[in-house]
Scaffold this motif. Structure first.
Motif, mmCIF file in Angstrom:
data_model
loop_
_atom_site.group_PDB
_atom_site.id
_atom_site.type_symbol
_atom_site.label_atom_id
_atom_site.label_comp_id
_atom_site.label_asym_id
_atom_site.label_seq_id
_atom_site.Cartn_x
_atom_site.Cartn_y
_atom_site.Cartn_z
ATOM 1 N N THR A 188 -2.583 1.956 37.215
ATOM 2 C CA THR A 188 -3.544 2.879 36.601
ATOM 3 C C THR A 188 -4.918 2.743 37.249
ATOM 4 O OG1 THR A 188 -2.354 2.755 34.486
ATOM 5 C CG2 THR A 188 -4.598 3.616 34.437
ATOM 6 N N GLY A 241 -3.215 7.370 31.144
ATOM 7 C CA GLY A 241 -3.827 8.486 31.862
ATOM 8 C C GLY A 241 -4.630 9.375 30.932
ATOM 9 N N PHE A 259 2.286 5.090 31.210
ATOM 10 C CA PHE A 259 1.347 5.642 32.176
ATOM 11 C C PHE A 259 0.690 6.922 31.653
ATOM 12 C CE2 PHE A 259 3.856 3.207 35.450
ATOM 13 C CZ PHE A 259 2.801 2.399 35.850
#
Length: 399
Positions: free
Chosen positions: A311, A169, A165
């Motif tokens: 996401t 990101g 993640f």
């Protein structure tokens, strides 16, 4: 499996070449330039993609020594600290308070989205925190730290999921921050204030060419100061660890820098603003290039669907939050639009991504001094502190 580890000076050479590659691509593809995509994001992501293809098709695993990245983040936040005069903190005033409160609200929403999707997919809600503020707003350091704790508590693969993640990101935060600011600027026909343009012009006119001796003195003095900040920050961390107090290395380095820059003012000692600015930009670009080119994209293969879903949800939430909350509450002006690009970067990736987004926007559209005060302060000071408290709150609720 053939493993190739790139270390030492080779990492520096490749990192700089990656930056030039990104710069070249951005020039050749006007769309990237037009939407303010940072050069480091372009070059770094392309290299990580090539590395992933080699891994999947040629059974070749290329890894990079992370020492440069880890050192550059300490240098970067030290430069932030050296520019954080107490009078600037005071000048943040109401806007700083508003942005801090907004950031706290956003962290809560980010965790609600992450936990909500994890629960809907039938996964342990604890994984949702890694699809929330632990990895996105927290970044790699927070993801790894909490991942180790979660794995000890029985949450299998928490560290790897957190890194996934945090990686996505970093990419998404660097890609959408610039376009979001451009959308706000174009839609509302915004431009820098006359006062900010005048100040920028005055700075350019007042620029005095230094002699070679003075330039060397300024650069060496800045290098010495930054080295002291990094080293003293490490000493502070070692001391606090003896009392079971753990702080991120970049935070203690920045706190030392703040103390130094405000202390030298008392003795009428001046630090070179130009040298600090150059060190800040170089450390930022090197950090982003190494971070992005070293991403192991193949780790997403097994859990690609849920990771992309989370996401995507976090990205949509971030864009709406930035446009309809951050922009409006901070005044709906040009500076608010630039702050939105920075907020997106730090909320999905890391504070350096936010700074890179704002750099890309202001280079094209004009200065925004308030943005470069507020976003680093919130990202470096308040965000991590609030995030730690909010994560603990959610853990108590989930338990």
């Amino acid at each position: 499996m053939t493993e190739i580890k790139i270390e030492g000076a080779d990492v520096i050479i490749i990192t700089v070449l990656v930056w030039f590659l990104g710069s070249f691509i951005n020039r050749k593809l006007p769309t990237l330039e037009r939407f303010n995509i940072p050069v480091a994001v372009t070059g770094g992501f392309l290299i990580s993609l090539i590395v992933a293809i080699l891994y999947q098709t040629q059974d070749v695993k290329i890894t990079f020594d992370m020492a440069l990245r880890d050192k550059m983040i300490l240098v970067f936040f030290s430069t932030i600290g050296l520019t954080a005069k107490f009078k600037l903190l005071a000048s943040g005033g109401k806007a700083l308070l508003i942005l801090t409160l907004i950031a706290g609200l956003f962290l809560i929403l980010q965790d609600i989205v992450g936990v909500g999707i994890a629960s809907a997919l039938g996964a342990n809600p604890g994984y949702g925190l890694f699809g929330g503020s632990v990895s996105f707003a927290g970044g790699f350091g927070t993801a790894v730290s909490w991942g180790n704790i979660a794995q000890e508590a029985g949450l299998t693969g928490a560290t790897e999921i957190g890194i996934m993640f945090a990686t996505l990101g970093l990419i998404v935060g660097g890609i959408i921050g610039g376009p979001a600011a451009k959308f706000l600027i174009d839609r509302n026909k915004l431009q820098p204030s006359a006062e900010d343009l005048e100040q920028q012009s005055a700075k350019s006119e007042k620029h005095i060419e230094l002699s070679m001796k003075e330039k060397v003195r300024a650069v060496l003095g800045t290098l010495l100061t930054l080295a002291i900040c990094v080293q003293l920050g490490s000493f502070v961390n070692d001391y606090l660890s003896g009392y079971n107090v753990t702080l991120p290395g970049f935070l203690t380095a920045m706190l030392v820098a703040i103390i130094i820059t405000n202390s030298v003012d008392l003795f009428k000692v001046k630090l070179s603003k130009d040298a600090i600015d150059i060190a800040q930009e170089i450390s930022l670009q090197l950090f982003l290039c190494v971070s992005l080119m070293s991403m192991q994209l193949w780790i997403f293969t097994g859990t690609l669907g849920p990771v992309v879903l989370v996401t995507l949800a976090q990205t949509i939430m971030m864009v709406f939050f930035a446009v309809f909350v951050v922009f409006r509450l901070l005044g709906r002006d040009y500076q608010a639009a630039v702050i939105c690009s920075g907020f997106i970067g730090l909320g999905l990736g890391a504070t350096p991504v936010g700074i890179a987004n704002m750099n890309a926007v202001t280079v094209k559209h004009g200065p925004s001094p308030k943005a470069f005060i507020l976003v680093p302060l919130v990202g470096a000071f308040f965000l991590d502190l609030m995030n730690a408290a909010i994560i603990q709150l959610f853990l108590q609720f989930l338990n």
